[in-house]
Design a protein around this motif. Structure first.
Motif, mmCIF file in Angstrom:
data_model
loop_
_atom_site.group_PDB
_atom_site.id
_atom_site.type_symbol
_atom_site.label_atom_id
_atom_site.label_comp_id
_atom_site.label_asym_id
_atom_site.label_seq_id
_atom_site.Cartn_x
_atom_site.Cartn_y
_atom_site.Cartn_z
ATOM 1 N N GLY A 61 36.211 40.238 38.650
ATOM 2 C CA GLY A 61 36.442 40.738 39.951
ATOM 3 C C GLY A 61 35.098 42.028 40.358
ATOM 4 N N THR A 62 35.920 42.771 40.781
ATOM 5 C CA THR A 62 34.996 44.089 41.264
ATOM 6 C C THR A 62 35.439 45.262 40.588
ATOM 7 O OG1 THR A 62 34.521 42.903 43.367
ATOM 8 C CG2 THR A 62 33.971 45.404 43.149
ATOM 9 N N ALA A 63 34.536 46.207 40.265
ATOM 10 C CA ALA A 63 34.960 47.175 39.552
ATOM 11 C C ALA A 63 34.592 48.612 40.259
ATOM 12 C CB ALA A 63 34.513 47.406 38.119
ATOM 13 N N GLN A 64 35.448 49.552 40.365
ATOM 14 C CA GLN A 64 34.834 50.858 40.974
ATOM 15 C C GLN A 64 34.091 51.656 40.175
ATOM 16 O OE1 GLN A 64 35.771 51.855 44.053
ATOM 17 N NE2 GLN A 64 36.690 49.886 44.477
ATOM 18 N N ILE A 65 33.088 52.056 40.627
ATOM 19 C CA ILE A 65 31.943 53.416 40.059
ATOM 20 C C ILE A 65 32.166 54.441 40.621
ATOM 21 C CG2 ILE A 65 29.659 53.677 39.194
ATOM 22 C CD1 ILE A 65 28.834 50.861 39.511
ATOM 23 N N THR A 70 30.690 50.178 43.981
ATOM 24 C CA THR A 70 31.164 49.145 43.082
ATOM 25 C C THR A 70 30.268 48.289 42.514
ATOM 26 O OG1 THR A 70 31.341 47.564 45.018
ATOM 27 C CG2 THR A 70 33.320 48.854 44.867
ATOM 28 N N ILE A 71 30.573 47.569 41.541
ATOM 29 C CA ILE A 71 29.835 46.420 40.965
ATOM 30 C C ILE A 71 30.570 45.054 40.630
ATOM 31 C CG2 ILE A 71 30.270 47.398 38.163
ATOM 32 C CD1 ILE A 71 27.427 46.708 38.106
ATOM 33 N N VAL A 72 30.029 44.054 40.782
ATOM 34 C CA VAL A 72 30.798 42.729 40.442
ATOM 35 C C VAL A 72 30.576 42.503 38.954
ATOM 36 C CG1 VAL A 72 30.675 40.216 40.948
ATOM 37 C CG2 VAL A 72 30.420 41.970 42.867
ATOM 38 N N PRO A 74 30.571 39.835 36.426
ATOM 39 C CA PRO A 74 30.648 38.203 36.177
ATOM 40 C C PRO A 74 31.338 37.908 34.797
ATOM 41 C CG PRO A 74 28.534 39.240 36.362
ATOM 42 C CD PRO A 74 29.434 40.316 36.071
ATOM 43 N N GLU A 75 31.848 36.607 34.794
ATOM 44 C CA GLU A 75 32.449 36.153 33.551
ATOM 45 C C GLU A 75 31.607 36.476 32.337
ATOM 46 O OE1 GLU A 75 34.243 31.995 31.622
ATOM 47 O OE2 GLU A 75 33.264 31.878 33.721
ATOM 48 N N GLY A 76 31.990 36.823 31.167
ATOM 49 C CA GLY A 76 31.170 37.077 29.855
ATOM 50 C C GLY A 76 30.839 38.562 29.872
ATOM 51 N N TYR A 77 31.306 39.682 30.751
ATOM 52 C CA TYR A 77 30.772 40.959 30.679
ATOM 53 C C TYR A 77 32.004 41.969 30.768
ATOM 54 C CZ TYR A 77 26.112 39.281 31.487
ATOM 55 O OH TYR A 77 24.749 38.558 31.693
ATOM 56 N N ARG A 78 31.809 42.989 30.306
ATOM 57 C CA ARG A 78 33.222 44.073 30.402
ATOM 58 C C ARG A 78 32.473 45.347 31.167
ATOM 59 N NH1 ARG A 78 35.060 45.430 24.515
ATOM 60 N NH2 ARG A 78 35.030 43.294 24.239
ATOM 61 N N PHE A 79 33.522 46.175 31.747
ATOM 62 C CA PHE A 79 33.086 47.227 32.323
ATOM 63 C C PHE A 79 34.123 48.420 32.115
ATOM 64 C CE2 PHE A 79 33.696 50.227 35.867
ATOM 65 C CZ PHE A 79 32.193 50.735 35.936
ATOM 66 N N THR A 80 33.976 49.605 32.044
ATOM 67 C CA THR A 80 34.787 50.773 31.780
ATOM 68 C C THR A 80 34.432 51.689 32.840
ATOM 69 O OG1 THR A 80 36.347 51.906 30.362
ATOM 70 C CG2 THR A 80 34.109 51.605 29.785
ATOM 71 N N GLY A 81 35.368 52.402 33.129
ATOM 72 C CA GLY A 81 34.918 53.735 34.264
ATOM 73 C C GLY A 81 34.738 54.595 33.796
ATOM 74 N N ALA A 82 34.682 56.015 34.106
ATOM 75 C CA ALA A 82 34.521 57.221 33.932
ATOM 76 C C ALA A 82 35.002 57.582 32.617
ATOM 77 C CB ALA A 82 34.636 58.159 34.939
ATOM 78 N N GLU A 83 36.411 57.331 32.125
ATOM 79 C CA GLU A 83 37.002 57.992 31.156
ATOM 80 C C GLU A 83 36.311 57.043 29.980
ATOM 81 O OE1 GLU A 83 41.507 58.558 29.348
ATOM 82 O OE2 GLU A 83 41.333 57.858 31.199
ATOM 83 N N LEU A 226 22.587 41.753 37.116
ATOM 84 C CA LEU A 226 23.748 42.568 37.056
ATOM 85 C C LEU A 226 23.829 43.522 38.350
ATOM 86 C CD1 LEU A 226 25.197 43.107 33.470
ATOM 87 C CD2 LEU A 226 26.206 41.982 35.463
ATOM 88 N N LEU A 227 22.750 43.995 38.421
ATOM 89 C CA LEU A 227 22.585 45.197 39.358
ATOM 90 C C LEU A 227 22.671 44.777 40.862
ATOM 91 C CD1 LEU A 227 20.128 47.886 37.887
ATOM 92 C CD2 LEU A 227 22.552 47.961 37.955
ATOM 93 N N GLU A 228 22.248 43.484 41.188
ATOM 94 C CA GLU A 228 22.606 42.854 42.406
ATOM 95 C C GLU A 228 23.685 42.622 42.878
ATOM 96 O OE1 GLU A 228 20.631 38.919 42.485
ATOM 97 O OE2 GLU A 228 18.619 39.598 41.854
ATOM 98 N N GLY A 229 24.897 43.027 41.724
ATOM 99 C CA GLY A 229 26.181 42.940 42.277
ATOM 100 C C GLY A 229 26.837 44.494 42.559
ATOM 101 N N PHE A 230 25.669 45.255 42.486
ATOM 102 C CA PHE A 230 26.068 46.666 42.684
ATOM 103 C C PHE A 230 26.119 47.273 44.328
ATOM 104 C CE2 PHE A 230 24.539 51.090 43.927
ATOM 105 C CZ PHE A 230 25.278 51.785 43.263
#
Length: 300
Positions: A61-65, A70-72, A74-83, A226-230
């Motif tokens: 899905g989409t994660a908040q920065i 936001t950034i999309v 994709p399958e096969g990636y992981r994102f974590t926020g500020a904390e 990946l940055l195209e999803g930003f």
């Protein structure tokens, strides 16, 4: 057990990009034979994986920065926020300044990129056709000499700017400013610093790619994809600029050459304005073998 690595400092906006520390749970070549593992080794490995798993990850899905973009994912990636980003940087042995907003990587964490927002204001793009790579390089090298004086006073390693890996270029459609610089540290090792500046209404999203130099050829296109999803939130986008908004005191060249930090260095104020961020990390196999063999984890 907290595993740390050599801490390297950022000078004049140059964030060190070394081989990333990674969760290599699926990297069979990096692990030692089970017979060589002690109970302490196993406990250290478990602590490492438990820490990584304890962070809050977005895998689709989409994660908040922060509250700006936001950034999309994709399958096969992981994102974590500020904390999570701040915790990871601390865990890797890096200095932080509390403005880390996001961390994205493949699932195996073989490389990563860190997001940080700098609220310098609206950066005008009127220098987009004046990006003289040779002149900017001279500014970086002169600025680094000044910064090194401050670094020595602060007891931190100095750096030398060697030249461009990728000269600066500006994408007029996406409002991205991108470049990669070659640096050398006091021990003679060479470092690639790959940076992207994403221009917005109230400032710039600073993105730093961290990978091994041998990975750059394959990772950079993946990273750029990946940055195209930003995307900035509508009210934060570059196009949303409104007369009366804060305007940055420098342009695109200043974003590369250090902007206000160069002025601060020359006036002796660098120590007060310094943004204490560093990324110093070690190879996957080396990291796991250090754990399993019980080496001194604080010295590299």
């Amino acid at each position: 057990m907290k595993i740390t690595s050599r801490i390297l400092s950022r000078s004049l906006g140059l964030l060190l990009a070394l081989t990333p520390l990674a969760n290599a749970q699926n990297d069979d070549q990096s692990a030692l034979p089970e017979a060589e593992m002690t109970a302490e080794d196993a406990a250290a490995m478990k602590a490492h994986y438990d820490f990584i798993d304890s962070l809050s990850w977005v895998r689709s899905g989409t994660a908040q920065i922060g509250d700006r973009a936001t950034i999309v994912i994709p399958e096969g990636y992981r994102f974590t926020g500020a904390e999570g980003s701040t915790k990871l940087m601390d865990y890797y042995g890096n200095l932080t300044n509390g403005s880390e907003l996001g961390y994205i990587s493949p699932e195996n964490m073989d490389w990563f990129a860190v997001f940080e927002f700098d609220d310098v204001g609206y950066v005008k793009e009127d220098e987009k056709d004046k990006l003289d790579a040779d002149e900017i390089l001279n500014q970086l090298q002169e600025g680094q000499k000044v910064a090194n004086e401050q670094l020595r006073e602060m007891g931190r390693p100095t750096l030398n700017v060697l030249g461009w890996h990728t000269p600066p270029f500006y994408n007029n459609d996406t409002k991205n400013l991108e470049w990669a610089i070659r640096l050398s540290s006091e021990d003679g090792s060479e470092i690639i610093n790959y940076k992207t500046k994403l221009l917005g209404r109230r400032g710039v999203m600073d993105v730093v790619l961290v990978c091994d130099e041998e990975q750059l050829g394959s990772v950079v296109p993946e990273y750029q994809n990946l940055l195209e999803g930003f995307s900035y939130n509508q009210e934060e986008s570059y196009a949303a600029y409104t007369e009366g908004d804060k305007v940055a005191e420098y342009g695109l060249i200043g974003l590369i050459a250090g902007g206000g930090l160069l002025v601060a260095a020359k006036s002796g104020l660098l120590a007060k304005l310094w943004k204490p961020i560093a990324i110093g990390a070690i190879a996957v196999g080396s990291f796991l073998k250090r754990i399993l063999k019980g080496k001194n984890h604080d010295a590299i």
